[in-house]
Design a protein around this motif. Structure first.
Motif, PDB file in Angstrom:
ATOM      1  N   UNK A   7      16.510  29.577  19.797  1.00  0.00           N
ATOM      2  CA  UNK A   7      17.696  30.494  19.824  1.00  0.00           C
ATOM      3  C   UNK A   7      17.328  31.359  21.344  1.00  0.00           C
ATOM      4  N   UNK A   8      18.332  31.898  21.701  1.00  0.00           N
ATOM      5  CA  UNK A   8      18.370  32.810  22.527  1.00  0.00           C
ATOM      6  C   UNK A   8      17.298  33.978  22.479  1.00  0.00           C
ATOM      7  N   UNK A   9      17.476  34.495  21.168  1.00  0.00           N
ATOM      8  CA  UNK A   9      16.200  35.411  21.039  1.00  0.00           C
ATOM      9  C   UNK A   9      14.971  34.767  21.164  1.00  0.00           C
ATOM     10  N   UNK A  10      14.620  33.649  20.717  1.00  0.00           N
ATOM     11  CA  UNK A  10      13.311  32.924  20.796  1.00  0.00           C
ATOM     12  C   UNK A  10      12.792  32.867  22.243  1.00  0.00           C
ATOM     13  N   UNK A  11      13.825  32.614  23.310  1.00  0.00           N
ATOM     14  CA  UNK A  11      13.746  32.553  24.486  1.00  0.00           C
ATOM     15  C   UNK A  11      13.256  33.723  25.164  1.00  0.00           C
ATOM     16  N   UNK A  12      14.003  34.763  24.923  1.00  0.00           N
ATOM     17  CA  UNK A  12      13.800  36.297  25.292  1.00  0.00           C
ATOM     18  C   UNK A  12      12.526  36.656  24.755  1.00  0.00           C
ATOM     19  N   UNK A  13      12.028  36.306  23.633  1.00  0.00           N
ATOM     20  CA  UNK A  13      10.828  36.794  23.142  1.00  0.00           C
ATOM     21  C   UNK A  13       9.835  36.004  23.704  1.00  0.00           C
ATOM     22  N   UNK A  14      10.107  34.598  24.102  1.00  0.00           N
ATOM     23  CA  UNK A  14       8.934  33.949  25.028  1.00  0.00           C
ATOM     24  C   UNK A  14       8.734  34.491  26.292  1.00  0.00           C
ATOM     25  N   UNK A  15       9.739  34.886  27.004  1.00  0.00           N
ATOM     26  CA  UNK A  15       9.805  35.322  28.285  1.00  0.00           C
ATOM     27  C   UNK A  15       9.056  36.685  28.267  1.00  0.00           C
ATOM     28  N   UNK A  16       9.120  37.496  27.379  1.00  0.00           N
ATOM     29  CA  UNK A  16       8.496  38.684  27.158  1.00  0.00           C
ATOM     30  C   UNK A  16       7.018  38.415  27.030  1.00  0.00           C
ATOM     31  N   UNK A  17       6.525  37.391  26.404  1.00  0.00           N
ATOM     32  CA  UNK A  17       5.327  37.119  26.314  1.00  0.00           C
ATOM     33  C   UNK A  17       4.786  36.575  27.368  1.00  0.00           C
ATOM     34  N   UNK A  18       5.555  35.815  28.288  1.00  0.00           N
ATOM     35  CA  UNK A  18       5.142  35.108  29.576  1.00  0.00           C
ATOM     36  C   UNK A  18       4.965  36.423  30.430  1.00  0.00           C
ATOM     37  N   UNK A  19       5.792  37.442  30.456  1.00  0.00           N
ATOM     38  CA  UNK A  19       5.687  38.745  31.327  1.00  0.00           C
ATOM     39  C   UNK A  19       4.584  39.505  30.986  1.00  0.00           C
ATOM     40  N   UNK A  20       4.116  39.664  29.881  1.00  0.00           N
ATOM     41  CA  UNK A  20       3.036  40.465  29.336  1.00  0.00           C
ATOM     42  C   UNK A  20       1.851  39.751  29.831  1.00  0.00           C
ATOM     43  N   UNK A  21       1.710  38.280  29.664  1.00  0.00           N
ATOM     44  CA  UNK A  21       0.555  37.491  29.883  1.00  0.00           C
ATOM     45  C   UNK A  21       0.266  37.675  31.402  1.00  0.00           C
ATOM     46  N   UNK A  22       1.257  38.070  32.186  1.00  0.00           N
ATOM     47  CA  UNK A  22       1.010  38.114  33.662  1.00  0.00           C
ATOM     48  C   UNK A  22       0.801  39.637  33.964  1.00  0.00           C
ATOM     49  N   UNK A  53       5.530  40.674  41.422  1.00  0.00           N
ATOM     50  CA  UNK A  53       7.049  40.482  40.993  1.00  0.00           C
ATOM     51  C   UNK A  53       7.080  38.807  41.090  1.00  0.00           C
ATOM     52  N   UNK A  54       6.805  38.213  42.046  1.00  0.00           N
ATOM     53  CA  UNK A  54       6.921  36.663  42.373  1.00  0.00           C
ATOM     54  C   UNK A  54       6.148  35.975  41.400  1.00  0.00           C
ATOM     55  N   UNK A  55       4.758  36.521  40.793  1.00  0.00           N
ATOM     56  CA  UNK A  55       4.237  35.919  39.811  1.00  0.00           C
ATOM     57  C   UNK A  55       4.774  35.885  38.637  1.00  0.00           C
ATOM     58  N   UNK A  56       5.536  37.105  38.300  1.00  0.00           N
ATOM     59  CA  UNK A  56       6.196  37.345  36.953  1.00  0.00           C
ATOM     60  C   UNK A  56       7.333  36.362  36.948  1.00  0.00           C
ATOM     61  N   UNK A  57       8.147  36.100  38.230  1.00  0.00           N
ATOM     62  CA  UNK A  57       9.178  35.359  38.130  1.00  0.00           C
ATOM     63  C   UNK A  57       8.769  33.993  37.732  1.00  0.00           C
ATOM     64  N   UNK A  58       7.944  33.541  38.495  1.00  0.00           N
ATOM     65  CA  UNK A  58       7.504  32.117  38.433  1.00  0.00           C
ATOM     66  C   UNK A  58       7.083  31.869  36.991  1.00  0.00           C
ATOM     67  N   UNK A  59       6.422  32.766  36.221  1.00  0.00           N
ATOM     68  CA  UNK A  59       5.996  32.585  34.992  1.00  0.00           C
ATOM     69  C   UNK A  59       7.166  32.391  33.909  1.00  0.00           C
ATOM     70  N   UNK A  60       8.135  33.245  34.122  1.00  0.00           N
ATOM     71  CA  UNK A  60       9.072  33.079  33.323  1.00  0.00           C
ATOM     72  C   UNK A  60       9.858  31.744  33.482  1.00  0.00           C
ATOM     73  N   UNK A  61      10.064  31.376  34.876  1.00  0.00           N
ATOM     74  CA  UNK A  61      10.876  29.893  35.240  1.00  0.00           C
ATOM     75  C   UNK A  61       9.834  28.957  34.587  1.00  0.00           C
ATOM     76  N   UNK A  62       8.561  29.019  34.586  1.00  0.00           N
ATOM     77  CA  UNK A  62       7.760  27.918  34.021  1.00  0.00           C
ATOM     78  C   UNK A  62       7.689  27.881  32.608  1.00  0.00           C
ATOM     79  N   UNK A  63       8.026  28.794  32.001  1.00  0.00           N
ATOM     80  CA  UNK A  63       8.200  28.913  30.605  1.00  0.00           C
ATOM     81  C   UNK A  63       9.351  28.381  30.120  1.00  0.00           C
TER      82      UNK A  63
END
Length: 69
Positions: A7-22, A53-63
């Motif tokens: 779901x869109x919420x699942x993707x938002x939570x996955x993005x939050x995790x990706x951002x937190x990891x970086x 910021x570029x690393x955060x963006x790249x990680x979200x894009x990869x996810x």
């Protein structure tokens, strides 16, 4: 690739995790369902500098690419 439909919420939570990891800071998920016709959620984070910021963006894009169905 994941066979489960996210779901869109699942993707938002996955993005939050990706951002937190970086080490993104001040991460929030804004629920704009019913307010925006463009999206359901915005995920917002802060970074320390341009390379961070570029690393955060790249990680979200990869996810997101990993979860593309």
């Amino acid at each position: 690739m994941n066979d489960k439909k996210l779901t869109s919420l699942d993707l938002a939570k996955a993005a939050r995790t990706a951002l937190d990891d970086k080490k993104g800071g001040d991460i929030v998920i804004l629920d704009v369902r019913g307010i925006s016709d463009v999206t359901d959620f915005y995920v917002v984070a802060t970074g320390n500098n341009n390379p961070h910021l570029k690393a955060l963006m790249a990680e979200c894009k990869r996810m997101l690419e990993d979860h593309r169905g």
